[in-house]
Every structure is written in structure tokens, then in C-alpha cells.
Design a protein around this motif. Structure first.
Motif, PDB file in Angstrom:
ATOM      1  N   VAL A 260       0.821  -1.211   0.000  1.00  0.00           N
ATOM      2  CA  VAL A 260       0.000   0.000   0.000  1.00  0.00           C
ATOM      3  C   VAL A 260       0.857   1.264   0.000  1.00  0.00           C
ATOM      4  CG1 VAL A 260      -1.821   1.212   1.259  1.00  0.00           C
ATOM      5  CG2 VAL A 260      -1.778  -1.271   1.209  1.00  0.00           C
ATOM      6  N   ALA A 261       0.455   2.223  -0.843  1.00  0.00           N
ATOM      7  CA  ALA A 261       1.138   3.524  -0.900  1.00  0.00           C
ATOM      8  C   ALA A 261       0.311   4.556  -0.136  1.00  0.00           C
ATOM      9  CB  ALA A 261       1.303   3.958  -2.350  1.00  0.00           C
ATOM     10  N   PHE A 262       1.015   5.361   0.659  1.00  0.00           N
ATOM     11  CA  PHE A 262       0.347   6.451   1.378  1.00  0.00           C
ATOM     12  C   PHE A 262       0.767   7.814   0.833  1.00  0.00           C
ATOM     13  CE2 PHE A 262      -0.327   2.928   4.166  1.00  0.00           C
ATOM     14  CZ  PHE A 262      -1.609   3.165   4.659  1.00  0.00           C
ATOM     15  N   HIS A 263       1.850   7.830   0.046  1.00  0.00           N
ATOM     16  CA  HIS A 263       2.359   9.094  -0.504  1.00  0.00           C
ATOM     17  C   HIS A 263       2.751   8.838  -1.951  1.00  0.00           C
ATOM     18  CE1 HIS A 263       2.669  10.439   3.639  1.00  0.00           C
ATOM     19  NE2 HIS A 263       3.262   9.285   3.901  1.00  0.00           N
ATOM     20  N   GLU A 264       2.769   9.923  -2.736  1.00  0.00           N
ATOM     21  CA  GLU A 264       3.227   9.825  -4.127  1.00  0.00           C
ATOM     22  C   GLU A 264       4.604   9.153  -4.183  1.00  0.00           C
ATOM     23  OE1 GLU A 264       1.911  11.206  -7.124  1.00  0.00           O
ATOM     24  OE2 GLU A 264       0.026  11.502  -6.041  1.00  0.00           O
TER      25      GLU A 264
ATOM     26  N   VAL B 119      -1.337  -7.381   3.902  1.00  0.00           N
ATOM     27  CA  VAL B 119      -1.158  -5.956   3.608  1.00  0.00           C
ATOM     28  C   VAL B 119       0.229  -5.535   4.067  1.00  0.00           C
ATOM     29  CG1 VAL B 119      -1.965  -3.626   4.167  1.00  0.00           C
ATOM     30  CG2 VAL B 119      -3.627  -5.456   3.727  1.00  0.00           C
ATOM     31  N   PHE B 120       1.009  -4.990   3.135  1.00  0.00           N
ATOM     32  CA  PHE B 120       2.349  -4.497   3.476  1.00  0.00           C
ATOM     33  C   PHE B 120       2.342  -2.973   3.366  1.00  0.00           C
ATOM     34  CE2 PHE B 120       3.051  -8.716   1.756  1.00  0.00           C
ATOM     35  CZ  PHE B 120       4.092  -9.251   2.515  1.00  0.00           C
ATOM     36  N   SER B 121       2.895  -2.300   4.392  1.00  0.00           N
ATOM     37  CA  SER B 121       3.202  -0.874   4.231  1.00  0.00           C
ATOM     38  C   SER B 121       4.718  -0.759   4.352  1.00  0.00           C
ATOM     39  CB  SER B 121       2.524  -0.046   5.332  1.00  0.00           C
ATOM     40  OG  SER B 121       3.243  -0.195   6.540  1.00  0.00           O
TER      41      SER B 121
ATOM     42  N   ARG C 176      -8.390   5.562   4.783  1.00  0.00           N
ATOM     43  CA  ARG C 176      -8.754   6.438   3.649  1.00  0.00           C
ATOM     44  C   ARG C 176      -7.540   7.237   3.179  1.00  0.00           C
ATOM     45  NH1 ARG C 176     -12.950   5.041   0.706  1.00  0.00           N
ATOM     46  NH2 ARG C 176     -13.576   3.319   1.993  1.00  0.00           N
ATOM     47  N   LYS C 177      -6.468   7.229   3.960  1.00  0.00           N
ATOM     48  CA  LYS C 177      -5.255   7.956   3.541  1.00  0.00           C
ATOM     49  C   LYS C 177      -4.450   7.167   2.509  1.00  0.00           C
ATOM     50  CE  LYS C 177      -4.687  10.735   7.635  1.00  0.00           C
ATOM     51  NZ  LYS C 177      -4.386  10.587   9.036  1.00  0.00           N
ATOM     52  N   ALA C 178      -4.774   5.892   2.327  1.00  0.00           N
ATOM     53  CA  ALA C 178      -4.044   5.085   1.332  1.00  0.00           C
ATOM     54  C   ALA C 178      -4.438   5.551  -0.076  1.00  0.00           C
ATOM     55  CB  ALA C 178      -4.388   3.614   1.518  1.00  0.00           C
ATOM     56  N   ILE C 179      -3.445   5.734  -0.942  1.00  0.00           N
ATOM     57  CA  ILE C 179      -3.755   6.312  -2.261  1.00  0.00           C
ATOM     58  C   ILE C 179      -3.664   5.280  -3.394  1.00  0.00           C
ATOM     59  CG2 ILE C 179      -3.104   8.667  -1.621  1.00  0.00           C
ATOM     60  CD1 ILE C 179      -0.399   8.184  -3.016  1.00  0.00           C
ATOM     61  N   GLY C 180      -3.274   4.081  -3.094  1.00  0.00           N
ATOM     62  CA  GLY C 180      -3.202   3.048  -4.127  1.00  0.00           C
ATOM     63  C   GLY C 180      -2.396   1.879  -3.609  1.00  0.00           C
ATOM     64  N   ALA C 181      -2.328   0.824  -4.407  1.00  0.00           N
ATOM     65  CA  ALA C 181      -1.571  -0.353  -3.943  1.00  0.00           C
ATOM     66  C   ALA C 181      -1.155  -1.211  -5.123  1.00  0.00           C
ATOM     67  CB  ALA C 181      -2.416  -1.188  -2.983  1.00  0.00           C
ATOM     68  N   LEU C 182      -0.046  -1.881  -4.926  1.00  0.00           N
ATOM     69  CA  LEU C 182       0.374  -2.910  -5.875  1.00  0.00           C
ATOM     70  C   LEU C 182      -0.287  -4.212  -5.418  1.00  0.00           C
ATOM     71  CD1 LEU C 182       2.149  -3.355  -8.309  1.00  0.00           C
ATOM     72  CD2 LEU C 182       4.099  -3.680  -6.785  1.00  0.00           C
TER      73      LEU C 182
ATOM     74  N   ASP D 281       5.832   6.860  -2.475  1.00  0.00           N
ATOM     75  CA  ASP D 281       5.803   5.385  -2.356  1.00  0.00           C
ATOM     76  C   ASP D 281       5.496   4.736  -3.706  1.00  0.00           C
ATOM     77  OD1 ASP D 281       5.972   5.686   0.412  1.00  0.00           O
ATOM     78  OD2 ASP D 281       3.806   5.471   0.739  1.00  0.00           O
ATOM     79  N   MET D 282       4.855   5.533  -4.590  1.00  0.00           N
ATOM     80  CA  MET D 282       4.297   4.914  -5.799  1.00  0.00           C
ATOM     81  C   MET D 282       5.352   4.567  -6.842  1.00  0.00           C
ATOM     82  SD  MET D 282       0.782   7.090  -6.109  1.00  0.00           S
ATOM     83  CE  MET D 282       0.546   6.808  -7.837  1.00  0.00           C
ATOM     84  N   LEU D 283       6.355   5.451  -7.002  1.00  0.00           N
ATOM     85  CA  LEU D 283       7.322   5.246  -8.083  1.00  0.00           C
ATOM     86  C   LEU D 283       8.048   3.899  -7.966  1.00  0.00           C
ATOM     87  CD1 LEU D 283       8.504   6.411 -10.657  1.00  0.00           C
ATOM     88  CD2 LEU D 283      10.281   7.498  -9.242  1.00  0.00           C
ATOM     89  N   PRO D 284       8.622   3.555  -6.785  1.00  0.00           N
ATOM     90  CA  PRO D 284       9.281   2.244  -6.702  1.00  0.00           C
ATOM     91  C   PRO D 284       8.315   1.081  -6.936  1.00  0.00           C
ATOM     92  CG  PRO D 284       9.371   3.392  -4.560  1.00  0.00           C
ATOM     93  CD  PRO D 284       8.803   4.358  -5.555  1.00  0.00           C
ATOM     94  N   MET D 285       7.050   1.263  -6.552  1.00  0.00           N
ATOM     95  CA  MET D 285       6.082   0.172  -6.773  1.00  0.00           C
ATOM     96  C   MET D 285       5.767   0.016  -8.259  1.00  0.00           C
ATOM     97  SD  MET D 285       3.382   0.369  -3.702  1.00  0.00           S
ATOM     98  CE  MET D 285       3.860   0.780  -2.044  1.00  0.00           C
ATOM     99  N   GLN D 286       5.684   1.146  -8.964  1.00  0.00           N
ATOM    100  CA  GLN D 286       5.417   1.079 -10.418  1.00  0.00           C
ATOM    101  C   GLN D 286       6.594   0.410 -11.126  1.00  0.00           C
ATOM    102  OE1 GLN D 286       2.602   1.933 -11.649  1.00  0.00           O
ATOM    103  NE2 GLN D 286       1.687   3.639 -10.530  1.00  0.00           N
TER     104      GLN D 286
END
Ligand code: GLY
Length: 379
Positions: free
Chosen positions: A97-101, A247-249, A138-144, A103-108
Motif C-alpha cells: 500500500v502507498a500512502f504518498h506519491e 497488507v504491506f506498508s 482512507r489515507k491510502a492512495i493506491g496499492a500494488l 511510495d508509488m514510483l518504486p512500486m510502479q
């Protein structure tokens, strides 16, 4: 007569190697200082997560994790069939799970290189994430999302593996006391004394003593750089709210178990061989639990415990013969992935026992540390 194999250490790695070796026709004894499955195995959250545990890129370690993961369903089926015990393999899938922008780049990036090995892996935007995991913050913004990843109930896996070994004819020796002497000779193989009483002899020895494997250096002049990293972990009553996936953060993970708990892990502490639980370690987990699942906020875990992960200097396990001493094989240093890596480790140890492998092609051999030591000695 068949060759005899002594396995030192009755965690999941030792029991898996014992089952494999007995299936290959060796006469196998497992000697364990205390109870079977009592150390890192019993403490583990049991996650089978080769993708989530390997964010950085394709390498031999990822390949080993993936190979073991592919073997898992059939391996579990066999253990359940032989033992008559259930191990609760649960195909939950996982969410990173990504909570910030940021976090998203390495997941993508991870999605791009891992998708060829897991076709169903996908990126979930905020609304899809909340529809598949409704109680997440609700603060989670997306997930792999990786539907393939699964988990087992590690204590039950250990019980089943022990019973499978027993029924397959492995001689099991629990509570043997600490190792007090180890001798290896070309002529008569290995001799291991436990406590001050009993001596066990065999043609070959497989050392599966987890975080304690570094002791081997005292008996055989070869570097076995394994050290303990403590993992503190806690469990909540699953009646508090629903967790559907693993669920991993970036700070912790959560997994719902069939025993009616939500397990949250785990710290990574340098604390030597101290297995105690600390207020600070558990407070970090409870703080993050409340942030990621609001129904856990302020709730007290029903249980907390700690285990010692066997870590190596490069994060990869040691699976190979002791250089210059083929009577002794090491299978240790599995760090965060001992449960996942059990079937692949057992297959590798089986091939080593049959002398069907060569260390040149083995990315996990002990040579990688002992070559460095050799170079340093000759400077
Ligand atoms: N495999 C997860 C952990 O070691 O915490």
C-alpha cells in the motif's frame, strides 16, 4: 547400506531437508537442542511473498524465492498427505500500500519487472484499493496488488512437517541439549555430541541451526557469517475488523490467520540472541496498525512475541557444502524467508547429498564469504 545423514536443527529448514533426504533413500536423524519448530519457525508470520520480499530486481535470490513459491502447493499437499495434518495454506493475495506519491514510483518500477513472473499483478488506484480492502485507511492512495501471494500458518506447518518426517521414517531427537562437540574426519564421517551425554555419528551432516549457525566456525575453520536479527510481532483479535489480504506498508505488515487473529509484524532489531519483547518494539507496530486500519487504533494486541531471524552479510542464505569439507552441508541464513524457502532449500540439499550439484554455479555457496577471507589472508 544407505548413507546416513544427521541434521542439526529442527526448525522448518531442518525438517524439510530431513523429509527430502529420507525420500531420496538416506537414513536420516534430526537432532534438535530444544523442541521442533521452536525458534524462528514458530515465530514466523508464514508469508509466501516472493514478489513483496524482493522489491529491487531480478537476481538469483528472487529466482530461488520464486522457485520455492512455485513448489509450495504440491509440497504442502505432500506434507499434509503424509502427516494427516492441515497447514492452512491461504491464497489471500497481497497488497503493497502507498500512502504518498513517493511510495508509488518504486512500486510502479517493481510492477514492470515483476509482471512477467506474475501476470495478474496490477496497480490499484484509490477507489479499487478501497473496494478490495474496504477497512484500510482512507489515507491510502493506491496499492500494488499481487493475487498470487499466499501464506501458511507456520506453527501448524512445523507440526505437520515433524509428523511427516516421523511417518516417513526419520529418527527425531528433540531436547538433545546444546552442541558440545563436533568432529569431522574423512575416514569416519561426522560425530556430534549434544549436552554432555549423547554422541551421534553419520556419513554426512546438514547444519540447519538458523541464527545459531555461526557456531560452526568454532569447529570447522570456515567462515559461516550468520547473525541474529530479532523480529518482534504481535496479534490482534480478528473480530475487531476485516483484513482480507496480506497488507504491506513501508513500516509493517498485517495478515489475517485462521486462528482468529490479525498478525502484525515485524521489527528488525540488532539485539544479539535476546528474544524478549520490548515496549518500544510493540509500540511501533501498534502505532502503525492504528494508522493503516483505524479499527485497530488504541487496541491492545492479544499476544506479542519475538523470533531471531538468521541474517547473512549479503542477505542471501547459505546453502552449500563447507569448502574443503564435503561431509558438512550448511542450510542457514534464510533471514525473512525461511518458511518460503523451505521446499527449494530441501531440493538443493537433496541434490548436494546426491552430489548432483557444483558450487561454481551456486549463488548461495559458502565460498562467496570464504573467498573474500582467503584474499584478505593472502594480502
Ligand atoms: N517474513 C517477514 C519477517 O521476517 O518479518
Amino acid at each position: 547400506m544407505a548413507q546416513s545423514v544427521l541434521i542439526l536443527g529442527g526448525g522448518i529448514i531442518g525438517l524439510s531437508c530431513a523429509l527430502e533426504a529420507t525420500g531420496l533413500g538416506f537414513r536420516v536423524t534430526v537432532v534438535e537442542e530444544s523442541g521442533f519448530g521452536g525458534q524462528a519457525t514458530g515465530a514466523a508470520a508464514g508469508m509466501l511473498a516472493p514478489f513483496s520480499e524482493n522489491p529491487d530486481g531480478f537476481d538469483p535470490f528472487f529466482r530461488l524465492c520464486l522457485d520455492s513459491f512455485m513448489q509450495y502447493p504440491e509440497w504442502v499437499r505432500e506434507i499434509e498427505e503424509i502427516s494427516g495434518e492441515r497447514v492452512e495454506l491461504s491464497a489471500s493475495g497481497s497488497l503493497n500500500v502507498a500512502f504518498h506519491e513517493a511510495d508509488m514510483l518504486p512500486m510502479q518500477t517493481r510492477l514492470q519487472w515483476q509482471r512477467p513472473y506474475c501476470a495478474q499483478m496490477e496497480w490499484l488506484d484509490e477507489s479499487r484499493l478501497h473496494s478490495v480492502e474496504p477497512r484500510i485507511s482512507r489515507k491510502a492512495i493506491g496499492a500494488l496488488y499481487c493475487p498470487a501471494e499466499s501464506h501458511v500458518f507456520a506453527p501448524k506447518l512445523a507440526i505437520a512437517a515433524e509428523e511427516a518426517c516421523r511417518r516417513a521414517g526419520v529418527r527425531l531427537v528433540p531436547h538433545a541439549g546444546p552442541l558440545s562437540k563436533l568432529e569431522v574426519t574423512k575416514a569416519s564421517g561426522v560425530s556430534v555430541t549434544m549436552g554432555d551425554a549423547q554422541t551421534w555419528r553419520a556419513d554426512r551432516l546438514v547444519v540447519c541451526t538458523g541464527a545459531w549457525s555461526g557456531f560452526l566456525q568454532e569447529w570447522i575453520r570456515v567462515g559461516v557469517p550468520v547473525h541474529p536479527i530479532r523480529g518482534q510481532i504481535c496479534a490482534y483479535d480478528a473480530g475487531l475488523g476485516e483484513v482480507r489480504h496480506m497488507v504491506f506498508s513501508s513500516q509493517a505488515y498485517w495478515v489475517r490467520k485462521d486462528d482468529g487473529t490479525i498478525v502484525c509484524g515485524a521489527s528488525e532489531d540488532v539485539a544479539g540472541f535476546d528474544r524478549s519483547v520490548t515496549a518500544q518494539g510493540i509500540e511501533r507496530l501498534t502505532r502503525w496498525s492504528g494508522r493503516v486500519f483505524s479499527f485497530l487504533e488504541g487496541k491492545t494486541p492479544v499476544r506479542s512475541w519475538a523470533g531471531l531471524r538468521p541474517a547473512t552479510l549479503d542477505g542471501r542464505p547459505l546453502i552449500g557444502e563447507v569448502p574443503g569439507c564435503p561431509e558438512v552441508i550448511v542450510a542457514a541464513g534464510h533471514y525473512r524467508n525461511g518458511i518460503l524457502l523451505s521446499p527449494a532449500t530441501a531440493s538443493m540439499v537433496g541434490r548436494l547429498l546426491l552430489a548432483k550439484t557444483d558450487s561454481q554455479g551456486n549463488a548461495f555457496s559458502l565460498e562467496r564469504f570464504n573467498r573474500t577471507a582467503e584474499k584478505e589472508r593472502s594480502r
